[in-house]
Enzyme design. Structure first.
Site, mmCIF file in Angstrom:
data_model
loop_
_atom_site.group_PDB
_atom_site.id
_atom_site.type_symbol
_atom_site.label_atom_id
_atom_site.label_comp_id
_atom_site.label_asym_id
_atom_site.label_seq_id
_atom_site.Cartn_x
_atom_site.Cartn_y
_atom_site.Cartn_z
ATOM 1 N N SER A 155 0.865 -0.979 -0.047
ATOM 2 C CA SER A 155 0.073 -0.033 0.272
ATOM 3 C C SER A 155 0.833 1.207 0.081
ATOM 4 O O SER A 155 2.132 1.294 -0.155
ATOM 5 C CB SER A 155 -0.904 -0.005 1.265
ATOM 6 O OG SER A 155 -1.812 1.194 1.228
ATOM 7 N N ASN A 156 0.399 2.292 0.246
ATOM 8 C CA ASN A 156 1.041 3.557 0.587
ATOM 9 C C ASN A 156 0.454 4.405 1.740
ATOM 10 O O ASN A 156 -0.295 4.051 2.371
ATOM 11 C CB ASN A 156 1.178 4.568 -0.693
ATOM 12 C CG ASN A 156 -0.275 4.918 -1.087
ATOM 13 O OD1 ASN A 156 -1.119 5.295 -0.436
ATOM 14 N ND2 ASN A 156 -0.929 4.905 -2.461
ATOM 15 N N HIS A 157 1.065 5.624 1.861
ATOM 16 C CA HIS A 157 0.524 6.119 3.233
ATOM 17 C C HIS A 157 -0.630 7.206 3.000
ATOM 18 O O HIS A 157 -0.864 7.863 3.933
ATOM 19 C CB HIS A 157 1.856 7.009 3.826
ATOM 20 C CG HIS A 157 3.034 6.080 3.982
ATOM 21 N ND1 HIS A 157 3.139 5.225 5.096
ATOM 22 C CD2 HIS A 157 4.419 6.128 3.551
ATOM 23 C CE1 HIS A 157 4.226 4.779 5.133
ATOM 24 N NE2 HIS A 157 5.227 5.227 4.105
ATOM 25 N N SER A 158 -1.118 7.095 2.005
ATOM 26 C CA SER A 158 -2.274 8.147 2.055
ATOM 27 C C SER A 158 -3.405 7.716 2.990
ATOM 28 O O SER A 158 -4.063 6.796 2.802
ATOM 29 C CB SER A 158 -2.772 8.017 0.527
ATOM 30 O OG SER A 158 -3.888 8.906 0.260
ATOM 31 N N ALA A 193 -4.013 9.100 -4.345
ATOM 32 C CA ALA A 193 -2.764 8.229 -4.680
ATOM 33 C C ALA A 193 -2.917 6.959 -5.398
ATOM 34 O O ALA A 193 -2.928 6.088 -4.593
ATOM 35 C CB ALA A 193 -1.821 8.045 -3.370
#
Ligand code: PMT
Length: 192
Positions: free
Chosen positions: A5-8, A72
């Site tokens: 995943s990402n940090h959004s 994102a």
């Protein structure tokens, strides 16, 4: 069992939706899963994949005057999602990815597109890459977001942006995401 995943957090996108509503817009918010409550009096469409976000956006886009792409979105997805836990073994694990649709590019490529404001999350040469995205995706405006700055950007309550158009560049200094969203939308209104 495992995911990439990402940090959004959704905070920036939700702040823009709230600010647009406060400034009088009819807002449709297409959102992935987040842990924040949606603003009141907007239309919320929840999605869980880039493809679903693409389909939801394209379904509604003819009715929209302005499209703001803050999400994102993953550029790639796993080519095959395993149905069982991938068991540990010695050595390297290789995963294959295939490309997701570029939603913003698809919107801007329409015959009569809405006004398009994209974001560019970058860690280096931020303005150069943002300007390249503005031109490549044929956008009206892009908000360059330096996500290497500590305490700003991903998952923070504050952010800072450099807003770039074909002939203009304006820096919006660090502020709460809501205050920044108001300033961003004022700039958008002046270009719209
Ligand atoms: O959610 P927060 O925690 O509040 O963090 C806010 C933020 C850092 C995510 C936000 O301010 C931000 O910078 N968003 C853009 C993130 C991003 O994916 O940027 P990008 O440079 O990879 O993508 C360029 C543009 O194409 C973006 O407008 C993006 O929404 C869009 N895109 C990207 C991939 C894809 N498959 N489809 C798209 O439409």
């Amino acid at each position: 069992v495992r995911y990439i995943s990402n940090h959004s957090s959704g905070k920036m996108g939700y702040a823009i939706a709230q600010a647009a509503r406060t400034m009088g817009a009819d807002v449709t918010l297409v959102s992935g899963p987040v842990n924040i409550s949606p603003p009141a009096n907007i239309k919320l469409i929840g999605v869980t994949s880039a493809q679903e976000m693409h389909d939801a956006v394209m379904h509604d886009i003819q009715q929209q005057d302005i499209f703001i792409a803050c999400a994102a979105v993953a550029d790639f997805r796993l080519a095959d999602i395993p149905t069982h836990k991938v068991k540990k073994k010695d050595g390297m694990l290789t995963l294959s990815f295939e490309q997701n649709p570029d939603i913003l590019k698809a919107v801007a490529a329409q015959a009569s597109p809405p006004f398009t404001l994209g974001f560019a999350a970058e860690t280096n040469d931020v303005e150069t890459y943002a300007k390249a995205k503005l031109e490549r995706k044929k956008l009206n405006m892009i908000a360059a977001n330096d996500v290497s700055l500590s305490g700003l950007g991903f998952n923070s309550d504050r952010n800072a942006l450099t807003v770039i158009t074909k002939n203009n560049k304006i820096s919006l200094p660090a502020a709460s995401k809501y205050a920044l969203a108001i300033e961003l939308l004022k700039l958008l209104s002046s270009e719209y």
